[in-house]
Design a protein around this motif. Structure first.
Motif, PDB file in Angstrom:
ATOM      1  N   ILE A  38       0.825  -1.214   0.000  1.00  0.00           N
ATOM      2  CA  ILE A  38       0.000   0.000   0.000  1.00  0.00           C
ATOM      3  C   ILE A  38       0.858   1.262   0.000  1.00  0.00           C
ATOM      4  N   LYS A  39       2.149   1.126   0.233  1.00  0.00           N
ATOM      5  CA  LYS A  39       3.038   2.287   0.203  1.00  0.00           C
ATOM      6  C   LYS A  39       4.345   1.901  -0.456  1.00  0.00           C
ATOM      7  N   LYS A  40       5.082   2.897  -0.875  1.00  0.00           N
ATOM      8  CA  LYS A  40       6.386   2.637  -1.481  1.00  0.00           C
ATOM      9  C   LYS A  40       7.351   2.175  -0.410  1.00  0.00           C
ATOM     10  N   LEU A  41       8.100   1.142  -0.713  1.00  0.00           N
ATOM     11  CA  LEU A  41       9.001   0.554   0.262  1.00  0.00           C
ATOM     12  C   LEU A  41      10.319   1.314   0.319  1.00  0.00           C
ATOM     13  N   PHE A  42      10.887   1.362   1.532  1.00  0.00           N
ATOM     14  CA  PHE A  42      12.246   1.883   1.686  1.00  0.00           C
ATOM     15  C   PHE A  42      13.235   0.848   1.153  1.00  0.00           C
ATOM     16  N   ALA A  43      14.452   1.278   0.966  1.00  0.00           N
ATOM     17  CA  ALA A  43      15.464   0.377   0.407  1.00  0.00           C
ATOM     18  C   ALA A  43      15.683  -0.831   1.311  1.00  0.00           C
ATOM     19  N   TRP A  44      15.705  -0.609   2.634  1.00  0.00           N
ATOM     20  CA  TRP A  44      15.930  -1.725   3.543  1.00  0.00           C
ATOM     21  C   TRP A  44      14.729  -2.674   3.552  1.00  0.00           C
ATOM     22  N   GLU A  45      13.527  -2.132   3.296  1.00  0.00           N
ATOM     23  CA  GLU A  45      12.345  -2.981   3.213  1.00  0.00           C
ATOM     24  C   GLU A  45      12.361  -3.831   1.941  1.00  0.00           C
ATOM     25  N   GLU A  46      12.875  -3.259   0.848  1.00  0.00           N
ATOM     26  CA  GLU A  46      12.998  -4.037  -0.388  1.00  0.00           C
ATOM     27  C   GLU A  46      13.967  -5.199  -0.203  1.00  0.00           C
ATOM     28  N   ASP A  47      15.015  -4.990   0.606  1.00  0.00           N
ATOM     29  CA  ASP A  47      15.942  -6.080   0.902  1.00  0.00           C
ATOM     30  C   ASP A  47      15.236  -7.203   1.660  1.00  0.00           C
ATOM     31  N   LEU A  48      14.348  -6.824   2.588  1.00  0.00           N
ATOM     32  CA  LEU A  48      13.602  -7.825   3.346  1.00  0.00           C
ATOM     33  C   LEU A  48      12.654  -8.606   2.437  1.00  0.00           C
ATOM     34  N   VAL A  49      12.040  -7.899   1.476  1.00  0.00           N
ATOM     35  CA  VAL A  49      11.156  -8.580   0.526  1.00  0.00           C
ATOM     36  C   VAL A  49      11.952  -9.584  -0.305  1.00  0.00           C
ATOM     37  N   GLY A  50      13.168  -9.197  -0.690  1.00  0.00           N
ATOM     38  CA  GLY A  50      14.025 -10.126  -1.424  1.00  0.00           C
ATOM     39  C   GLY A  50      14.327 -11.379  -0.616  1.00  0.00           C
ATOM     40  N   ASP A  51      14.607 -11.175   0.690  1.00  0.00           N
ATOM     41  CA  ASP A  51      14.846 -12.331   1.563  1.00  0.00           C
ATOM     42  C   ASP A  51      13.601 -13.195   1.677  1.00  0.00           C
ATOM     43  N   LEU A  52      12.431 -12.553   1.746  1.00  0.00           N
ATOM     44  CA  LEU A  52      11.167 -13.291   1.829  1.00  0.00           C
ATOM     45  C   LEU A  52      10.962 -14.150   0.586  1.00  0.00           C
ATOM     46  N   LEU A  53      11.239 -13.578  -0.593  1.00  0.00           N
ATOM     47  CA  LEU A  53      11.061 -14.331  -1.836  1.00  0.00           C
ATOM     48  C   LEU A  53      11.995 -15.532  -1.899  1.00  0.00           C
ATOM     49  N   VAL A  54      13.204 -15.371  -1.367  1.00  0.00           N
ATOM     50  CA  VAL A  54      14.138 -16.489  -1.342  1.00  0.00           C
ATOM     51  C   VAL A  54      13.559 -17.633  -0.515  1.00  0.00           C
ATOM     52  N   VAL A  55      12.945 -17.293   0.629  1.00  0.00           N
ATOM     53  CA  VAL A  55      12.393 -18.319   1.517  1.00  0.00           C
ATOM     54  C   VAL A  55      11.193 -19.011   0.883  1.00  0.00           C
ATOM     55  N   VAL A  56      10.225 -18.233   0.367  1.00  0.00           N
ATOM     56  CA  VAL A  56       8.999 -18.845  -0.164  1.00  0.00           C
ATOM     57  C   VAL A  56       9.284 -19.627  -1.443  1.00  0.00           C
TER      58      VAL A  56
END
Length: 249
Positions: free
Chosen positions: A16-34
């Motif tokens: 719902i909002k634009k992600l910060f750079a550190w949040e985009e890194d967390l999303v990348g980690d999430l995608l690796v896990v799923v």
């Protein structure tokens, strides 16, 4: 949340909002896990819940009551016991003890992370592919826990019954033994594994071990390697409580 691409699923997360750079890194980690447990079309979903009972269920007394014995040769059973007790001589352990000839503690398979027991058998990117390949032969997607005892309990929380359940338990032994066997050959024999051959050899070994605890098993090791889908679901009148395998291939 995502869309099908052929037989595979591609996750698409919308925020719902634009992600910060550190949040985009967390999303990348999430995608690796799923993505470690990819969804596949026309495949049954199975959920195993281990979580809150982990502290109780991982106790030595509880693990001793699990129906996991006599489904592999004695040396393989002892090997798995070493894994559960955390006393296997991995490179991390030998390097920490300043063992002669061990120059670093990097994993012999991926050469990226310290070779702990949990890493070598369950979180290494090379051994993980081995687990996922074997689960794919059962039409299952597995989210592989990164801790030894949790992985064992999750594996035993399978949806199978009768012979298939015993076959599934034997596969846990075979996978852990095969990973350790390949790892030792790489370290001590400068072995360069052909992973497609090792996958086939895994099912050949499984066929030999199953014949040990189920003498009525009608399939040869070669058939176990070639037609594993036909072996699953085989009806057996009985299987003995004591294993009969004497040697490890």
């Amino acid at each position: 949340m995502g869309e099908w691409e052929g037989e595979g699923w591609r996750w698409i997360f919308k925020w719902i909002k634009k992600l910060f750079a550190w949040e985009e890194d967390l999303v990348g980690d999430l995608l690796v896990v799923v993505n470690q447990s990819p969804l596949r079309a026309n495949t049954r979903d199975v959920r195993n819940v281990v979580g809150q009972r982990m502290e109780k269920d991982s106790s030595p007394s509880y693990l001793g009551r699990l129906p996991w014995r006599n489904r592999a040769p004695p040396r393989a059973q002892l090997h798995l016991w070493f894994i559960l007790q955390g006393i296997l001589n991995t490179k991390e352990r030998l390097h920490r003890l300043k063992f002669a000839g061990i120059e670093d503690d990097r994993c012999a398979l991926c050469m990226e992370e310290p070779e702990t027991i949990d890493h070598l058998f369950f979180s290494c990117k090379i051994s993980s592919r081995f687990w996922y390949f074997c689960c794919n032969q059962w039409n299952l997607s597995l989210c592989l826990p990164k801790h030894t005892r949790m992985c064992l309990l999750s594996w035993f929380g399978n949806p199978f019954k009768n012979f298939d359940k015993q076959l599934w338990i034997s596969m846990f032994y075979v996978i852990t033994w095969s990973i350790w066997d390949i790892r030792n050959k790489i370290i001590f024999q400068a072995f360069m594994p052909n992973w497609e051959f090792e996958k086939r050899r895994h099912f050949w070994r499984l066929g030999i071990w199953v014949k040990g605890w189920c003498p009525d098993f009608p399939f040869s090791p070669m058939q176990a390697m070639e037609i594993f889908g036909d072996i699953r679901g085989w009806k057996t009148p009985r299987y003995p409580s004591k294993g009969l395998v004497l040697e490890l291939p």
